[in-house]
Design a protein around this motif. Sequence first.
Motif, PDB file in Angstrom:
ATOM      1  N   UNK A 271     -13.885 -12.673  26.565  1.00 59.07           N
ATOM      2  CA  UNK A 271     -14.512 -13.824  25.934  1.00 59.07           C
ATOM      3  C   UNK A 271     -15.618 -14.346  26.851  1.00 59.07           C
ATOM      4  N   UNK A 272     -16.781 -14.627  26.297  1.00 64.13           N
ATOM      5  CA  UNK A 272     -17.808 -15.261  27.113  1.00 64.13           C
ATOM      6  C   UNK A 272     -17.490 -16.749  27.242  1.00 64.13           C
ATOM      7  N   UNK A 273     -18.046 -17.381  28.263  1.00 63.10           N
ATOM      8  CA  UNK A 273     -17.703 -18.752  28.593  1.00 63.10           C
ATOM      9  C   UNK A 273     -18.050 -19.712  27.459  1.00 63.10           C
ATOM     10  N   UNK A 274     -19.147 -19.444  26.732  1.00 66.40           N
ATOM     11  CA  UNK A 274     -19.550 -20.326  25.638  1.00 66.40           C
ATOM     12  C   UNK A 274     -18.527 -20.302  24.505  1.00 66.40           C
ATOM     13  N   UNK A 275     -18.071 -19.109  24.145  1.00 61.12           N
ATOM     14  CA  UNK A 275     -17.078 -18.978  23.073  1.00 61.12           C
ATOM     15  C   UNK A 275     -15.772 -19.667  23.450  1.00 61.12           C
ATOM     16  N   UNK A 276     -15.375 -19.498  24.712  1.00 59.84           N
ATOM     17  CA  UNK A 276     -14.136 -20.108  25.173  1.00 59.84           C
ATOM     18  C   UNK A 276     -14.246 -21.628  25.155  1.00 59.84           C
ATOM     19  N   UNK A 277     -15.370 -22.165  25.606  1.00 59.64           N
ATOM     20  CA  UNK A 277     -15.568 -23.613  25.624  1.00 59.64           C
ATOM     21  C   UNK A 277     -15.552 -24.183  24.214  1.00 59.64           C
ATOM     22  N   UNK A 278     -16.187 -23.489  23.278  1.00 57.74           N
ATOM     23  CA  UNK A 278     -16.208 -23.956  21.891  1.00 57.74           C
ATOM     24  C   UNK A 278     -14.812 -23.928  21.277  1.00 57.74           C
ATOM     25  N   UNK A 279     -14.045 -22.884  21.574  1.00 63.95           N
ATOM     26  CA  UNK A 279     -12.716 -22.736  20.981  1.00 63.95           C
ATOM     27  C   UNK A 279     -11.748 -23.791  21.519  1.00 63.95           C
ATOM     28  N   UNK A 280     -11.764 -23.989  22.824  1.00 64.32           N
ATOM     29  CA  UNK A 280     -10.828 -24.931  23.448  1.00 64.32           C
ATOM     30  C   UNK A 280     -11.304 -26.366  23.303  1.00 64.32           C
ATOM     31  N   UNK A 281     -12.626 -26.571  23.365  1.00 66.66           N
ATOM     32  CA  UNK A 281     -13.155 -27.929  23.256  1.00 66.66           C
ATOM     33  C   UNK A 281     -13.649 -28.500  24.564  1.00 66.66           C
ATOM     34  N   UNK A 282     -13.884 -27.625  25.563  1.00 66.33           N
ATOM     35  CA  UNK A 282     -14.414 -28.102  26.839  1.00 66.33           C
ATOM     36  C   UNK A 282     -15.893 -28.439  26.700  1.00 66.33           C
ATOM     37  N   UNK A 283     -16.316 -29.493  27.360  1.00 63.38           N
ATOM     38  CA  UNK A 283     -17.704 -29.939  27.265  1.00 63.38           C
ATOM     39  C   UNK A 283     -18.554 -29.481  28.450  1.00 63.38           C
ATOM     40  N   UNK A 284     -17.915 -29.086  29.535  1.00 65.22           N
ATOM     41  CA  UNK A 284     -18.696 -28.618  30.682  1.00 65.22           C
ATOM     42  C   UNK A 284     -18.044 -27.387  31.285  1.00 65.22           C
ATOM     43  N   UNK A 285     -18.843 -26.601  31.972  1.00 62.24           N
ATOM     44  CA  UNK A 285     -18.388 -25.327  32.521  1.00 62.24           C
ATOM     45  C   UNK A 285     -17.330 -25.525  33.602  1.00 62.24           C
ATOM     46  N   UNK A 286     -17.462 -26.601  34.388  1.00 60.37           N
ATOM     47  CA  UNK A 286     -16.499 -26.848  35.460  1.00 60.37           C
ATOM     48  C   UNK A 286     -15.083 -26.971  34.917  1.00 60.37           C
ATOM     49  N   UNK A 287     -14.929 -27.670  33.801  1.00 62.98           N
ATOM     50  CA  UNK A 287     -13.604 -27.827  33.196  1.00 62.98           C
ATOM     51  C   UNK A 287     -13.031 -26.479  32.796  1.00 62.98           C
ATOM     52  N   UNK A 288     -13.879 -25.631  32.207  1.00 65.75           N
ATOM     53  CA  UNK A 288     -13.413 -24.315  31.774  1.00 65.75           C
ATOM     54  C   UNK A 288     -13.000 -23.450  32.959  1.00 65.75           C
ATOM     55  N   UNK A 289     -13.848 -23.402  33.980  1.00 61.51           N
ATOM     56  CA  UNK A 289     -13.576 -22.542  35.136  1.00 61.51           C
ATOM     57  C   UNK A 289     -12.319 -22.975  35.883  1.00 61.51           C
ATOM     58  N   UNK A 290     -12.013 -24.272  35.838  1.00 62.84           N
ATOM     59  CA  UNK A 290     -10.834 -24.782  36.541  1.00 62.84           C
ATOM     60  C   UNK A 290      -9.551 -24.228  35.943  1.00 62.84           C
ATOM     61  N   UNK A 291      -9.600 -23.836  34.684  1.00 61.66           N
ATOM     62  CA  UNK A 291      -8.403 -23.343  34.004  1.00 61.66           C
ATOM     63  C   UNK A 291      -8.302 -21.825  33.966  1.00 61.66           C
ATOM     64  N   UNK A 292      -9.348 -21.145  34.381  1.00 61.82           N
ATOM     65  CA  UNK A 292      -9.387 -19.699  34.227  1.00 61.82           C
ATOM     66  C   UNK A 292      -8.968 -18.967  35.493  1.00 61.82           C
ATOM     67  N   UNK A 293      -8.036 -18.033  35.345  1.00 60.34           N
ATOM     68  CA  UNK A 293      -7.660 -17.117  36.417  1.00 60.34           C
ATOM     69  C   UNK A 293      -8.133 -15.729  36.018  1.00 60.34           C
ATOM     70  N   UNK A 294      -8.834 -15.059  36.900  1.00 58.13           N
ATOM     71  CA  UNK A 294      -9.311 -13.714  36.574  1.00 58.13           C
ATOM     72  C   UNK A 294      -8.265 -12.675  36.972  1.00 58.13           C
ATOM     73  N   UNK A 295      -8.383 -11.508  36.358  1.00 55.63           N
ATOM     74  CA  UNK A 295      -7.454 -10.417  36.663  1.00 55.63           C
ATOM     75  C   UNK A 295      -7.707  -9.844  38.053  1.00 55.63           C
ATOM     76  N   UNK A 296      -8.886 -10.085  38.595  1.00 55.69           N
ATOM     77  CA  UNK A 296      -9.257  -9.554  39.906  1.00 55.69           C
ATOM     78  C   UNK A 296      -9.818 -10.689  40.771  1.00 55.69           C
ATOM     79  N   UNK A 297      -8.952 -11.652  41.197  1.00 55.36           N
ATOM     80  CA  UNK A 297      -9.436 -12.848  41.892  1.00 55.36           C
ATOM     81  C   UNK A 297     -10.161 -12.555  43.199  1.00 55.36           C
ATOM     82  N   UNK A 298      -9.832 -11.451  43.867  1.00 51.45           N
ATOM     83  CA  UNK A 298     -10.480 -11.118  45.134  1.00 51.45           C
ATOM     84  C   UNK A 298     -11.743 -10.277  44.932  1.00 51.45           C
ATOM     85  N   UNK A 299     -12.059  -9.977  43.669  1.00 46.75           N
ATOM     86  CA  UNK A 299     -13.223  -9.152  43.319  1.00 46.75           C
ATOM     87  C   UNK A 299     -13.162  -7.773  43.963  1.00 46.75           C
ATOM     88  N   UNK A 300     -11.915  -7.302  44.174  1.00 47.07           N
ATOM     89  CA  UNK A 300     -11.722  -5.999  44.809  1.00 47.07           C
ATOM     90  C   UNK A 300     -12.349  -4.871  43.987  1.00 47.07           C
TER      91      UNK A 300
END
Length: 310
Positions: A271-300
Amino acid sequence: MSRIEEYVQAATRDNTRRSYASAVEHFEIQWGGMLPATADRVAHYLADYADSLSLNTLRQRLAAIGRWHVDHGFADPTKTNLVKRTLKGIAELHPYREKQAAPLQLTQLEALEGYWHAELEVGATTSGETLRILRNRALILLGFWRAFRSDELCRIDVQHIEFGAGAGMTLHLGRSKTDHSHGGTTYRCPALSRLCPVKACQEWLSASGIKTGPLFRGVDRWGHMRNTGMHANSIVPLLRKELAGAGIEGAQYSSQSLRRGFASWANSNGWDIKSLMEYVGWRDVKSALRYMDTADPYKKQKIEAGLLKY
């Protein structure tokens, strides 16, 4: 209560009102502060709890104390330079990393679904237990797939739900945390091939017989239901109890685990960040990123892919 007082009270969310009342009580009763307070006393209050309370908690206490002064016609001592500099100094000397609830994973939802199915298949449960299983399944699946907050789940009314044949359902909430215009928000929830929140809600409504009022409400052991909706504070113990039934240690999970779980799942599935924000109802990117955990947090994986080029 006058009409004006009623409207003023309605302007503040119930959770905020309760937390502010608790904060003022802590300042007066537990710490022994006097209201109205001077800036010096408020600064001393902050200093006394600097090493035992988080920065976010201290900020919330200040907001409550400030609101009390404004509501009662006094100058707000929390806006003075002394209090602001004291809080800034606490942030420097007592850095605090905000604890986040673990995101609920799809594999854990599968385990929960297996647990619910087994409990219902046994057929030896009481009517109250059966209703609670159906309610909890609907609540958790809907909370996950729509990334709802606890208070949003507790404020869904049956008369504001519309089911579309095979497509999903539409829910309208009269108010929510981010609905500053108070116009209400409409959410669409899809019908899914598995772990379906729409089917779970339909089965809960069919079994409970609820026609109007809160969708999720308390049920006693005999299957009697309350007329009022569940309290937002009851969602965390409910979730942890269900996880324990499925053999999952639930201490690290909270109601935010549903929201974070969906955000992380959506991010991992492209999901791109815009689609996710629209679906959940977040108004700013910071709010969205605070809730997101990636599958590769260390960018290995990204780094290793780059190393292969050389």
